[in-house]
Design an enzyme around this catalytic site. Structure first.
Site, mmCIF file in Angstrom:
data_model
loop_
_atom_site.group_PDB
_atom_site.id
_atom_site.type_symbol
_atom_site.label_atom_id
_atom_site.label_comp_id
_atom_site.label_asym_id
_atom_site.label_seq_id
_atom_site.Cartn_x
_atom_site.Cartn_y
_atom_site.Cartn_z
ATOM 1 N N HIS A 1 32.353 -53.511 11.250
ATOM 2 C CA HIS A 1 31.357 -54.788 11.132
ATOM 3 C C HIS A 1 32.099 -55.771 10.299
ATOM 4 C CE1 HIS A 1 27.323 -52.683 12.280
ATOM 5 N NE2 HIS A 1 28.262 -51.939 12.360
ATOM 6 N N HIS B 1 23.962 -42.751 11.614
ATOM 7 C CA HIS B 1 25.183 -41.896 11.653
ATOM 8 C C HIS B 1 25.655 -41.273 10.595
ATOM 9 C CE1 HIS B 1 27.161 -45.631 10.413
ATOM 10 N NE2 HIS B 1 26.947 -46.206 11.826
ATOM 11 N N ASN C 1 29.189 -41.199 8.386
ATOM 12 C CA ASN C 1 29.934 -42.176 8.617
ATOM 13 C C ASN C 1 29.447 -43.624 7.919
ATOM 14 O OD1 ASN C 1 30.288 -40.634 11.632
ATOM 15 N ND2 ASN C 1 32.098 -41.236 10.519
ATOM 16 N N GLY D 1 33.745 -35.283 18.085
ATOM 17 C CA GLY D 1 35.147 -34.562 17.846
ATOM 18 C C GLY D 1 35.827 -35.708 16.998
ATOM 19 N N HIS E 1 34.315 -38.578 15.074
ATOM 20 C CA HIS E 1 33.420 -39.371 14.057
ATOM 21 C C HIS E 1 33.390 -38.326 12.726
ATOM 22 C CE1 HIS E 1 32.944 -42.900 16.573
ATOM 23 N NE2 HIS E 1 32.384 -43.432 15.358
ATOM 24 N N ASP F 1 26.227 -44.043 19.581
ATOM 25 C CA ASP F 1 26.746 -45.223 19.078
ATOM 26 C C ASP F 1 27.942 -45.717 19.961
ATOM 27 O OD1 ASP F 1 27.488 -47.157 16.981
ATOM 28 O OD2 ASP F 1 28.837 -45.856 15.888
ATOM 29 N N LEU G 1 37.900 -46.735 13.155
ATOM 30 C CA LEU G 1 36.734 -46.407 14.357
ATOM 31 C C LEU G 1 35.819 -47.426 14.682
ATOM 32 C CD1 LEU G 1 36.176 -42.435 13.464
ATOM 33 C CD2 LEU G 1 37.390 -43.355 15.458
ATOM 34 N N ALA G 2 35.807 -47.757 15.816
ATOM 35 C CA ALA G 2 34.968 -48.837 16.280
ATOM 36 C C ALA G 2 33.795 -48.337 17.458
ATOM 37 C CB ALA G 2 35.891 -49.975 16.765
#
Length: 385
Positions: free
Chosen positions: A141, A216, A219, A249, A251, A275, A312-313
């Site tokens: 973000h 999540h 995360n 596998g 996150h 997500d 990670l996005a």
């Protein structure tokens, strides 16, 4: 009333399996689960070749799909495109998710959701993941758009909830007061704590004020330490709190997910979210997020999506794959993995007429083969193209 009768598959009703049974549907609603030889006269028989007939999957966090991100164009058309992109993977209800953006984009997403929910095309509400997040746990973000919750935001969210129904807002505990959480929760807004570097004490204060979920789990949040339990520890320990988990596998290590599944206080409080970003249901290998390129890296259980710096996005996983991951790597029974994609998210979101196949439920259905691959989906008894 004209009846549809689904036969030839095991039926999972949201809690347990039924063998040698048929599902009777009328006017888009479940009428009964009956004995295989108890077919209403004149019914349309839908013959399935083995496998499992389950409630359709429910995803509370979907940023994009079918080549479209909600942030790119927060409109009803985008929401329909995202829902249709996930339909081949068994998702019949989802919350399009707007990640941290401007006030104008947030207002547009709310307006779009009001129309999209009425259309009955798989959009069940709206998830606003930001802008009330903590820059220290920004993930993918934009930190410069993050800010504390103001009373005008509380009023806007309450108005939106009245028009939309299922409104989920992710907030950092640092950016919202317990008083604001209480006001939102009492008005029916579902408050989830996420993207937060808070202490467990601050997390508990938000939960006790009415926050119902954690976004999540593991995360973008303060982690579990033996003297500083953080948001992870508070979420696992609080018996009333629901936690979404991304099981792709990438996150979260499966050891951590298995530990959370065993340790979580409160019955049935973990559920799957994808997500997912725009590449699910698309043949593209990259897209743009707030002016930054996100690319697909192949490998592992499924591909992962990363920014240029490796952050990670979101994910490249669909809900059917998540269920397969749960059975294969998380030691879940098929029944429990299905509950985590149907019954549990429905309860969390307050969608009482879906996530199960009890009489009166919407006939939102998914047919799976023995490899947990989607063969067909139905929304209110209508076969999806």
């Amino acid at each position: 009333m004209t009846y549809q009768v689904f036969s030839g598959a095991r039926i999972f009703d949201g809690e347990r399996f039924h063998d040698d049974s048929v599902l009777v549907v009328g006017s888009g609603r479940v009428q009964a689960i009956a004995a295989a030889n108890d077919v209403p006269p004149g019914a349309e028989v839908v013959r399935l070749e083995g496998g499992v007939l389950s409630p359709g999957f429910i995803d509370a966090q979907v940023n994009g799909g079918g080549g479209r991100m909600l942030n790119d164009e927060p409109s009803p058309a985008s929401m329909y495109m995202i829902a249709e992109g996930h339909r081949p993977y068994g998702t019949t209800s989802l919350l399009p998710t707007l990640i941290t953006d401007t006030g104008e984009a947030t207002a547009a997403a709310i307006e779009a959701a009001v129309e999209a929910v009425k259309a009955d095309r798989g959009v069940a509400g709206l998830h606003l993941e930001g802008p009330h997040l903590a820059p220290a746990r920004k993930g993918a973000h934009l930190a410069e758009l993050m800010r504390p919750v103001e009373d005008r935001d509380v009023k806007a969210f309450i108005r939106a909830r009245e028009a939309i129904g299922a409104l989920l807002v992710t907030m950092a505990a640092e950016q919202v007061t317990p008083r604001q959480v209480q006001a939102l929760s009492e008005a029916g807004v579902i408050v989830s704590i996420g993207h937060s570097d808070c202490t467990s004490v601050a997390a508990d204060a938000a939960f006790d004020a009415g926050a119902r979920g954690v976004t999540h789990l593991f995360n973008a949040m303060s982690q579990l330490g033996h003297r500083a339990p953080g948001l992870v520890g508070a979420a696992i320990d609080h018996p009333a709190v629901w936690c979404g988990i991304i099981a792709d596998g990438h996150h979260v290590d499966p050891k951590a997910l298995r530990t959370a599944l065993r340790a979580k206080r409160g019955e049935a409080r973990l559920f799957f979210v994808t997500d997912a970003m725009s590449l699910v249901g698309s043949k593209e290998d990259s897209f743009t997020l707030n002016g930054r390129t996100v690319r697909r890296e192949k490998g592992g259980f499924c591909s992962k999506l990363v920014l240029a710096d490796g952050t990670l996005a979101g994910s490249d996983v669909d809900m059917a794959s998540t269920i397969r991951y749960g059975v294969t790597y998380l030691e879940l029974t098929l029944a429990e993995a299905l509950r985590m994609a149907t019954t549990y998210p429905a309860r969390f979101l307050g969608l009482s007429d879906r996530g199960h196949l009890l009489p009166g439920a919407r006939a939102d259905l998914v047919h799976l083969n023995d490899a947990i691959e989607v063969k067909a989906t139905w929304i209110s008894g209508r076969l999806s193209a």
